[in-house]
Design a protein around this motif. Structure first.
Motif, PDB file in Angstrom:
ATOM      1  N   ALA A   1      11.614  14.174  47.338  1.00  0.00           N
ATOM      2  CA  ALA A   1      10.768  14.546  46.208  1.00  0.00           C
ATOM      3  C   ALA A   1       9.882  13.362  45.838  1.00  0.00           C
ATOM      4  CB  ALA A   1      11.638  14.943  45.015  1.00  0.00           C
ATOM      5  N   LYS A   2       8.732  13.661  45.252  1.00  0.00           N
ATOM      6  CA  LYS A   2       7.864  12.608  44.727  1.00  0.00           C
ATOM      7  C   LYS A   2       8.110  12.481  43.225  1.00  0.00           C
ATOM      8  CE  LYS A   2       5.587  11.701  48.545  1.00  0.00           C
ATOM      9  NZ  LYS A   2       4.201  12.139  48.710  1.00  0.00           N
ATOM     10  N   VAL A   3       8.095  11.239  42.758  1.00  0.00           N
ATOM     11  CA  VAL A   3       8.365  10.961  41.351  1.00  0.00           C
ATOM     12  C   VAL A   3       7.389   9.886  40.871  1.00  0.00           C
ATOM     13  CG1 VAL A   3      10.073   9.169  41.810  1.00  0.00           C
ATOM     14  CG2 VAL A   3      10.253  10.510  39.716  1.00  0.00           C
ATOM     15  N   ASN A   4       7.142   9.854  39.577  1.00  0.00           N
ATOM     16  CA  ASN A   4       6.258   8.843  39.008  1.00  0.00           C
ATOM     17  C   ASN A   4       6.856   7.455  39.232  1.00  0.00           C
ATOM     18  OD1 ASN A   4       5.576   6.988  36.575  1.00  0.00           O
ATOM     19  ND2 ASN A   4       3.940   8.504  36.583  1.00  0.00           N
ATOM     20  N   GLU A   5       6.100   6.578  39.908  1.00  0.00           N
ATOM     21  CA  GLU A   5       6.618   5.261  40.290  1.00  0.00           C
ATOM     22  C   GLU A   5       6.946   4.394  39.084  1.00  0.00           C
ATOM     23  OE1 GLU A   5       5.562   1.606  43.361  1.00  0.00           O
ATOM     24  OE2 GLU A   5       3.935   2.816  42.538  1.00  0.00           O
ATOM     25  N   ALA A   6       6.102   4.451  38.057  1.00  0.00           N
ATOM     26  CA  ALA A   6       6.350   3.620  36.875  1.00  0.00           C
ATOM     27  C   ALA A   6       7.637   4.034  36.184  1.00  0.00           C
ATOM     28  CB  ALA A   6       5.176   3.722  35.906  1.00  0.00           C
ATOM     29  N   PHE A   7       7.862   5.338  36.055  1.00  0.00           N
ATOM     30  CA  PHE A   7       9.094   5.811  35.413  1.00  0.00           C
ATOM     31  C   PHE A   7      10.314   5.424  36.246  1.00  0.00           C
ATOM     32  CE2 PHE A   7       6.493   9.597  33.563  1.00  0.00           C
ATOM     33  CZ  PHE A   7       5.959   8.760  32.600  1.00  0.00           C
ATOM     34  N   GLN A   8      10.222   5.630  37.557  1.00  0.00           N
ATOM     35  CA  GLN A   8      11.352   5.284  38.418  1.00  0.00           C
ATOM     36  C   GLN A   8      11.636   3.788  38.363  1.00  0.00           C
ATOM     37  OE1 GLN A   8      12.730   6.928  42.499  1.00  0.00           O
ATOM     38  NE2 GLN A   8      11.182   5.418  43.024  1.00  0.00           N
ATOM     39  N   GLY A   9      10.574   2.972  38.351  1.00  0.00           N
ATOM     40  CA  GLY A   9      10.754   1.522  38.290  1.00  0.00           C
ATOM     41  C   GLY A   9      11.456   1.086  37.020  1.00  0.00           C
ATOM     42  N   ARG A  10      11.074   1.703  35.893  1.00  0.00           N
ATOM     43  CA  ARG A  10      11.736   1.369  34.627  1.00  0.00           C
ATOM     44  C   ARG A  10      13.214   1.737  34.672  1.00  0.00           C
ATOM     45  NH1 ARG A  10       8.956   4.423  30.058  1.00  0.00           N
ATOM     46  NH2 ARG A  10      10.669   3.516  28.851  1.00  0.00           N
TER      47      ARG A  10
END
Length: 627
Positions: free
Chosen positions: A88-97
């Motif tokens: 799945a693709k996910v928002n990178e900024a959210f995942q990084g946080r």
């Protein structure tokens, strides 16, 4: 209506109110990764974990245009398409946080303590704190699978004004795993934040950084509006840009729902990037007059996100632009009376009235409260129609696979296998030689059975089956039986026609999707990582490949092959023998593979001693003799 009440029965009105309170409380301590409170009065006892939001642009968009990246499968192994094995693709900024939060032991320690004590965890957040709650819930579901035997309680996620976080595979996987019902997303009608990620960062220029400060509930509204004369126009322009991009996304989506392709939309999609983000879970739209509309269909939710914020006149743009930010900052006030929840399930969506006919029933009033136009209602019907068609497609496939005709073909192949064994020949070898009418008839049955499974694969490819399909135990079992019986015949047919000479090995170039996909279904159901090399149904391909490599063992030993090749080949031989041993012990591979004269035994007996070092097929032969 009873289903709507189930929302509050499932998590409780008191629990929702507590989640609201803590979601806002978390904003007061943005320096903390989360805040935690325990409620020991309930049964089960509850642990609330709430995450603060951020108004910084870097915590929303990591890169242009939309900042999506493949999800971390080490943390979220189930969030993928099983068949295609696409993450799945996910928002990178959210995942990084979230990864930063998880890198410190505090969250993991608290979650483990709660799960060990059989307490229910309620993850919550407001605004960009919501994605942290979502990812924490998914991580917990992955790490602590709930079963009846272990008595654990699955976590729940309650968000308020959450932005979208993942793409269609993200939504697909959560439905397949039966996790969607654990996620409740409360959205005010005009709240801009749940729609923001439908727009690329480039469309905002500098406006996002300015407006995003407003996402912080601690920011003063009056000072924000008075900082400059043109500040109000920022919000108006911001709202217009978001809704313009939302229009492109939803229009393109609905064209696929109704099965038509608008050439203009396709042209736009080819040149203008469209947001990959899609809703998932249960959405509760709060109309502003005390009514709450509950909906689970993700395609319908996407349409409501756009149409419920549509305006009647251009004069409303400035007013609604400001309201779209104000509603995001407004602490949600819910009315928990039974009459205030309207649940739009599949049946209700299929019968959506296309116009306001003056009815005073709950559903008609709910559509009016959300300001849904006739076009919006038609789009909702299309979303329901697609889901209905997917269910019909599955039912039609089920009727075929449960039919007497299909079962008869499977039994005839099983009989063919037994007859060959009585003749003291492995059915793989008999089929590969094609010397009798029985072999010809087996090939006809193979092709007929493959046609149905190829039809299923094609519908999976085009998402014409329910999201839950690949996770259903009955389909995993049907596929397992088919794959183990029929794939050896496909391998035999491939090597019989010497296709490996021009096309390459079966596993690299010849293996059909009907076997790749169904092997992954079983591995996923059993919690295994995808082997990808070969399985019990296609180990013959590995035997054929190794046979080709080792058929001239003398030249290999005499330096035609270097030592690394020899070592790798020896390792492959040892691994294959070990797997065959396990498969036979587990009764997923029949003993006919060990018959004298079979391709397996002929290959093994022809191997020089250096290939047998550390491996022994004697135990397998002994196993055959004692059964």
């Amino acid at each position: 209506m009873a289903a709507a009440v189930g929302i509050t029965e499932f998590i409780g009105a008191e629990m929702i109110e507590k989640a609201i309170s803590l979601a806002w409380k978390a904003h007061k301590t943005p320096e903390k990764p989360f805040i935690l409170e325990k409620n020991r009065k309930g049964d089960p006892q509850q642990v609330f974990i709430s995450f603060p939001a951020s108004g910084s642009a870097k915590d929303w968009y990591s890169q242009k245009p939309f900042g999506e990246v493949p999800i971390d499968l080490d943390l979220f192994p189930s969030l993928k398409s099983i068949g295609y094995n696409d993450a799945a693709k996910v928002n990178e900024a959210f995942q990084g946080r979230f990864q930063a939060i998880l890198s410190k032991p505090l969250l993991e320690t608290e979650v483990k303590d709660a799960m060990d004590k059989k307490r229910q965890i309620v993850f919550t957040g407001h605004s960009s704190g919501s994605p942290m709650a979502i990812l924490a819930t998914l991580w917990t579901l992955e790490k602590y699978p709930s079963t009846k035997s272990n008595g654990s309680v699955p976590p729940i996620c309650v968000t308020f004004g959450s932005p979208l976080i993942g793409n269609h595979i993200f939504s697909h996987a959560t439905r397949r795993e039966n996790w969607s019902n654990f996620f409740m997303h409360f959205v005010m009608r005009y709240d801009i934040v749940p729609r923001i990620l439908l727009s690329p960062l480039s469309s905002f220029d500098q406006r996002f950084e300015a407006v995003s400060q407003f996402f912080n509930p601690n920011h003063k509204l009056k000072s924000f509006m008075s900082e400059s004369v043109g500040r109000s126009s920022h919000t108006t322009d911001f709202f217009s840009v978001v809704m313009s991009n939302a229009a492109k996304v939803t229009s393109h989506a609905v064209s696929k729902l109704i099965g038509t392709t608008d050439s203009t939309l396709e042209t736009i999609a080819n040149f203008v990037p469209l947001s990959p983000y899609r809703p998932f879970g249960t959405y509760i739209f709060c109309t502003g007059n005390g009514k709450h509309v509950v909906i689970r269909n993700p395609d319908a939710v996407l349409q409501i996100l756009f149409f419920s914020a549509q305006l009647s006149t251009e004069a409303e743009v400035a007013q609604v632009g400001n309201r779209s930010l104000q509603e995001h900052r407004t602490k949600l006030q819910l009315n928990f009376g039974k009459e205030n929840f309207v649940f739009l399930e599949q049946d209700q969506l299929e019968k959506v009235p296309l116009t306001d006919d003056g009815s005073k029933d709950d559903i008609s009033m709910a559509f009016n409260d959300l300001g849904l136009s006739p076009r919006a209602r038609l789009c909702l019907r299309a979303a329901a129609g697609l889901e209905k068609q997917r269910l019909k497609n599955e039912e039609r496939m089920k009727e075929k696979i449960d039919s007497d005709e299909f079962e008869e073909k499977m039994k005839e192949l099983e009989k063919y296998k037994k007859v060959m064994e009585l003749k003291n020949i492995c059915y793989y070898d008999a089929f590969k030689k094609q010397e009798s009418s029985e072999d010809f008839q087996a090939n006809v049955k193979r092709l007929q059975l493959a046609m149905l499974w190829d039809e299923i694969m094609e519908k999976l490819r085009s998402y014409e089956l329910p999201d839950e399909f690949e996770g259903r135990a009955e389909w995993v079992e049907h596929a397992k039986r088919f794959r183990r019986l029929v794939e050896p015949l496909d391998v035999a047919n491939y090597y019989r026609h010497l296709r490996q000479i021009e096309a390459g090995t079966y596993m690299r170039k010849g293996r059909p999707m009907r076997y790749k996909f169904t092997q992954r279904w079983l591995e996923h159901a059993e919690g295994c990582k995808f082997e990808e090399e070969y399985s019990e149904s296609c180990f013959w391909a590995e035997v054929e490949d190794l046979s080709h490599i080792t058929n001239n063992a003398t030249s290999i030993v005499n330096a035609s092959f270097d030592k690394d090749v020899l070592d790798r080949t020896q390792q492959r031989v040892a691994r294959l023998v070990a797997r065959i041993d396990v498969w036979i012990d587990n009764k997923v591979l029949d003993k006919d593979v060990l018959l004298e004269g079979s391709t397996l035994m002929n290959w093994w007996n022809s191997l020089p001693s250096q290939y047998r070092n550390g491996s022994s097929i004697k135990s397998l032969v002994k196993c055959k003799e004692t059964r």
